[in-house]
Design a protein around this motif. Structure first.
Motif, PDB file in Angstrom:
ATOM      1  N   VAL A 179       0.842  -1.204   0.000  1.00  0.00           N
ATOM      2  CA  VAL A 179       0.000   0.000   0.000  1.00  0.00           C
ATOM      3  C   VAL A 179       0.878   1.255   0.000  1.00  0.00           C
ATOM      4  O   VAL A 179       0.614   2.216  -0.741  1.00  0.00           O
ATOM      5  N   ILE A 180       1.938   1.239   0.819  1.00  0.00           N
ATOM      6  CA  ILE A 180       2.851   2.387   0.866  1.00  0.00           C
ATOM      7  C   ILE A 180       3.521   2.591  -0.487  1.00  0.00           C
ATOM      8  O   ILE A 180       3.634   3.721  -0.980  1.00  0.00           O
ATOM      9  N   ALA A 181       3.968   1.493  -1.105  1.00  0.00           N
ATOM     10  CA  ALA A 181       4.652   1.584  -2.401  1.00  0.00           C
ATOM     11  C   ALA A 181       3.721   2.134  -3.476  1.00  0.00           C
ATOM     12  O   ALA A 181       4.116   3.005  -4.268  1.00  0.00           O
ATOM     13  N   ILE A 182       2.495   1.657  -3.509  1.00  0.00           N
ATOM     14  CA  ILE A 182       1.541   2.121  -4.510  1.00  0.00           C
ATOM     15  C   ILE A 182       1.201   3.597  -4.286  1.00  0.00           C
ATOM     16  O   ILE A 182       1.087   4.376  -5.240  1.00  0.00           O
ATOM     17  N   TYR A 183       1.076   3.993  -3.017  1.00  0.00           N
ATOM     18  CA  TYR A 183       0.762   5.390  -2.710  1.00  0.00           C
ATOM     19  C   TYR A 183       1.906   6.309  -3.156  1.00  0.00           C
ATOM     20  O   TYR A 183       1.667   7.354  -3.787  1.00  0.00           O
ATOM     21  N   ILE A 184       3.137   5.941  -2.820  1.00  0.00           N
ATOM     22  CA  ILE A 184       4.285   6.766  -3.198  1.00  0.00           C
ATOM     23  C   ILE A 184       4.401   6.852  -4.712  1.00  0.00           C
ATOM     24  O   ILE A 184       4.640   7.938  -5.270  1.00  0.00           O
ATOM     25  N   PHE A 185       4.226   5.723  -5.394  1.00  0.00           N
ATOM     26  CA  PHE A 185       4.334   5.733  -6.850  1.00  0.00           C
ATOM     27  C   PHE A 185       3.278   6.633  -7.469  1.00  0.00           C
ATOM     28  O   PHE A 185       3.580   7.459  -8.342  1.00  0.00           O
ATOM     29  N   GLY A 186       2.022   6.488  -7.031  1.00  0.00           N
ATOM     30  CA  GLY A 186       0.949   7.300  -7.591  1.00  0.00           C
ATOM     31  C   GLY A 186       1.148   8.775  -7.314  1.00  0.00           C
ATOM     32  O   GLY A 186       0.944   9.619  -8.198  1.00  0.00           O
ATOM     33  N   ASN A 187       1.551   9.110  -6.090  1.00  0.00           N
ATOM     34  CA  ASN A 187       1.762  10.510  -5.717  1.00  0.00           C
ATOM     35  C   ASN A 187       2.897  11.137  -6.524  1.00  0.00           C
ATOM     36  O   ASN A 187       2.762  12.253  -7.042  1.00  0.00           O
ATOM     37  N   LYS A 188       4.019  10.427  -6.647  1.00  0.00           N
ATOM     38  CA  LYS A 188       5.167  10.954  -7.378  1.00  0.00           C
ATOM     39  C   LYS A 188       4.903  11.016  -8.877  1.00  0.00           C
ATOM     40  O   LYS A 188       5.341  11.947  -9.563  1.00  0.00           O
ATOM     41  N   TRP A 189       4.197  10.033  -9.399  1.00  0.00           N
ATOM     42  CA  TRP A 189       3.887  10.041 -10.829  1.00  0.00           C
ATOM     43  C   TRP A 189       3.034  11.260 -11.180  1.00  0.00           C
ATOM     44  O   TRP A 189       3.295  11.939 -12.178  1.00  0.00           O
ATOM     45  N   TRP A 190       2.047  11.551 -10.341  1.00  0.00           N
ATOM     46  CA  TRP A 190       1.188  12.710 -10.589  1.00  0.00           C
ATOM     47  C   TRP A 190       1.974  14.007 -10.447  1.00  0.00           C
ATOM     48  O   TRP A 190       1.815  14.939 -11.241  1.00  0.00           O
ATOM     49  N   MET A 191       2.857  14.083  -9.444  1.00  0.00           N
ATOM     50  CA  MET A 191       3.656  15.281  -9.229  1.00  0.00           C
ATOM     51  C   MET A 191       4.580  15.538 -10.417  1.00  0.00           C
ATOM     52  O   MET A 191       4.690  16.677 -10.908  1.00  0.00           O
ATOM     53  N   ILE A 192       5.250  14.495 -10.907  1.00  0.00           N
ATOM     54  CA  ILE A 192       6.166  14.647 -12.038  1.00  0.00           C
ATOM     55  C   ILE A 192       5.396  15.003 -13.304  1.00  0.00           C
ATOM     56  O   ILE A 192       5.846  15.825 -14.111  1.00  0.00           O
ATOM     57  N   ARG A 193       4.241  14.406 -13.459  1.00  0.00           N
ATOM     58  CA  ARG A 193       3.421  14.685 -14.650  1.00  0.00           C
ATOM     59  C   ARG A 193       2.983  16.141 -14.664  1.00  0.00           C
ATOM     60  O   ARG A 193       3.027  16.811 -15.705  1.00  0.00           O
ATOM     61  N   GLN A 194       2.574  16.658 -13.514  1.00  0.00           N
ATOM     62  CA  GLN A 194       2.157  18.052 -13.428  1.00  0.00           C
ATOM     63  C   GLN A 194       3.353  18.994 -13.590  1.00  0.00           C
ATOM     64  O   GLN A 194       3.228  20.083 -14.158  1.00  0.00           O
ATOM     65  N   ALA A 195       4.514  18.588 -13.071  1.00  0.00           N
ATOM     66  CA  ALA A 195       5.704  19.437 -13.141  1.00  0.00           C
ATOM     67  C   ALA A 195       6.181  19.624 -14.573  1.00  0.00           C
ATOM     68  O   ALA A 195       6.801  20.647 -14.894  1.00  0.00           O
ATOM     69  N   GLY A 196       5.918  18.646 -15.428  1.00  0.00           N
ATOM     70  CA  GLY A 196       6.376  18.746 -16.810  1.00  0.00           C
ATOM     71  C   GLY A 196       5.449  19.526 -17.714  1.00  0.00           C
ATOM     72  O   GLY A 196       5.786  19.777 -18.884  1.00  0.00           O
ATOM     73  N   LYS A 197       4.286  19.941 -17.195  1.00  0.00           N
ATOM     74  CA  LYS A 197       3.330  20.680 -18.013  1.00  0.00           C
ATOM     75  C   LYS A 197       3.693  22.158 -18.050  1.00  0.00           C
ATOM     76  O   LYS A 197       3.542  22.863 -17.046  1.00  0.00           O
ATOM     77  N   ILE A 198       4.174  22.611 -19.175  1.00  0.00           N
ATOM     78  CA  ILE A 198       4.512  24.021 -19.344  1.00  0.00           C
ATOM     79  C   ILE A 198       4.490  24.349 -20.831  1.00  0.00           C
ATOM     80  O   ILE A 198       4.779  23.478 -21.672  1.00  0.00           O
ATOM     81  N   ASP A 199       4.133  25.569 -21.155  1.00  0.00           N
ATOM     82  CA  ASP A 199       4.033  25.986 -22.558  1.00  0.00           C
ATOM     83  C   ASP A 199       5.400  25.908 -23.231  1.00  0.00           C
ATOM     84  O   ASP A 199       6.418  26.308 -22.662  1.00  0.00           O
ATOM     85  N   LYS A 200       5.422  25.365 -24.444  1.00  0.00           N
ATOM     86  CA  LYS A 200       6.684  25.236 -25.173  1.00  0.00           C
ATOM     87  C   LYS A 200       7.275  26.597 -25.543  1.00  0.00           C
ATOM     88  O   LYS A 200       8.473  26.716 -25.799  1.00  0.00           O
ATOM     89  N   ASN A 201       6.437  27.633 -25.575  1.00  0.00           N
ATOM     90  CA  ASN A 201       6.916  28.996 -25.878  1.00  0.00           C
ATOM     91  C   ASN A 201       7.174  29.810 -24.606  1.00  0.00           C
ATOM     92  O   ASN A 201       7.262  31.040 -24.668  1.00  0.00           O
TER      93      ASN A 201
END
Length: 231
Positions: free
Chosen positions: A47-69
């Motif tokens: 449960v801990i592993a799945i929680y950490i993976f899901g939380n970090k995956w969402w954080m990294i996914r959001q962090a990479g969202k930025i306008d190319k310009n």
């Protein structure tokens, strides 16, 4: 004699469907319950592993969202002297890249080395935030199989202890049942460890890609600050 052999064959044939039916009724919950209290530990770790993976995956996914310009827009605003507008544009994005540039813009007017140092320090903080809790995931990937093997060893000890206390009434089910229960924890530990291992490596690769983008943006931003002096 022939009659006895035929009767034994009939009895074996009659028992086979019943044995198969009993085997088919074995569910995942029943299998996990055979592993004892160590299976509860492995369940908590999963449960801990799945929680950490899901939380970090969402954080990294959001962090990479930025306008190319994004950098181009920042360059235009800075060259026009609209510093506050450039800062507001950075604050529009919840991204490490935007926060790096914002920190650099806030230091405009100071020596270039000071600006670069401030951007790099901010980058180190952002990377540390992205990597937070990843060591826990790595620990689970290595520790879960060890816990599973521990359950196997303790299960085998219990199996041989039962045989030693059975005296002359030793039954094959005493050994086979103990081995069966012992191997369940091994499977559980390997299962949790494999999930955590692949999850950890996937997240580290995604963070590496994001760090590369941050470094590239830092270089572009520093070069952009030097453009007016070159013109």
């Amino acid at each position: 004699m022939l009659f006895n052999l035929l009767q034994a064959a009939v009895d074996t044939t009659a028992l086979a469907p019943a044995a198969m039916a009993a085997e088919e009724k074995l569910s995942l919950i029943d299998l996990a319950s055979k592993g004892g209290w160590l299976m509860i530990v492995l369940l908590i770790l999963s449960v801990i592993a799945i929680y950490i993976f899901g939380n970090k995956w969402w954080m990294i996914r959001q962090a990479g969202k930025i306008d190319k310009n994004f950098i181009k827009d920042i360059r235009d605003l800075i060259h026009d002297g609209r510093i506050q507008s450039a800062i507001a544009l950075c604050q529009k994005y919840d991204s490490p890249i935007a926060r790096l540039v914002e920190k650099g813009i806030e230091r405009i007017g100071r020596p270039l080395n000071d600006i670069q140092a401030a951007v790099e320090n901010t980058g180190n903080v952002e990377v540390a935030r992205l990597e937070k809790n990843l060591p826990i995931l790595a620990t689970i990937s290595g520790g879960a199989p060890m816990i599973g093997f521990l359950g196997t060893v303790t299960g085998m000890i219990q199996a041989f202890f039962r045989m030693s206390t059975a005296g002359n009434n030793i039954d094959i089910t005493l050994l086979s049942g103990g081995i069966y229960e012992a191997m369940v924890t091994t499977v559980g530990g390997l299962f949790v460890g494999i999930i955590a291992y692949f999850g950890y490596n996937f997240l580290t690769s995604q963070i590496s890609n994001l760090v590369f983008k941050m470094e590239r943006t830092t270089i572009e931003f520093i070069d952009m600050l030097q453009e007016p002096a070159d013109n």
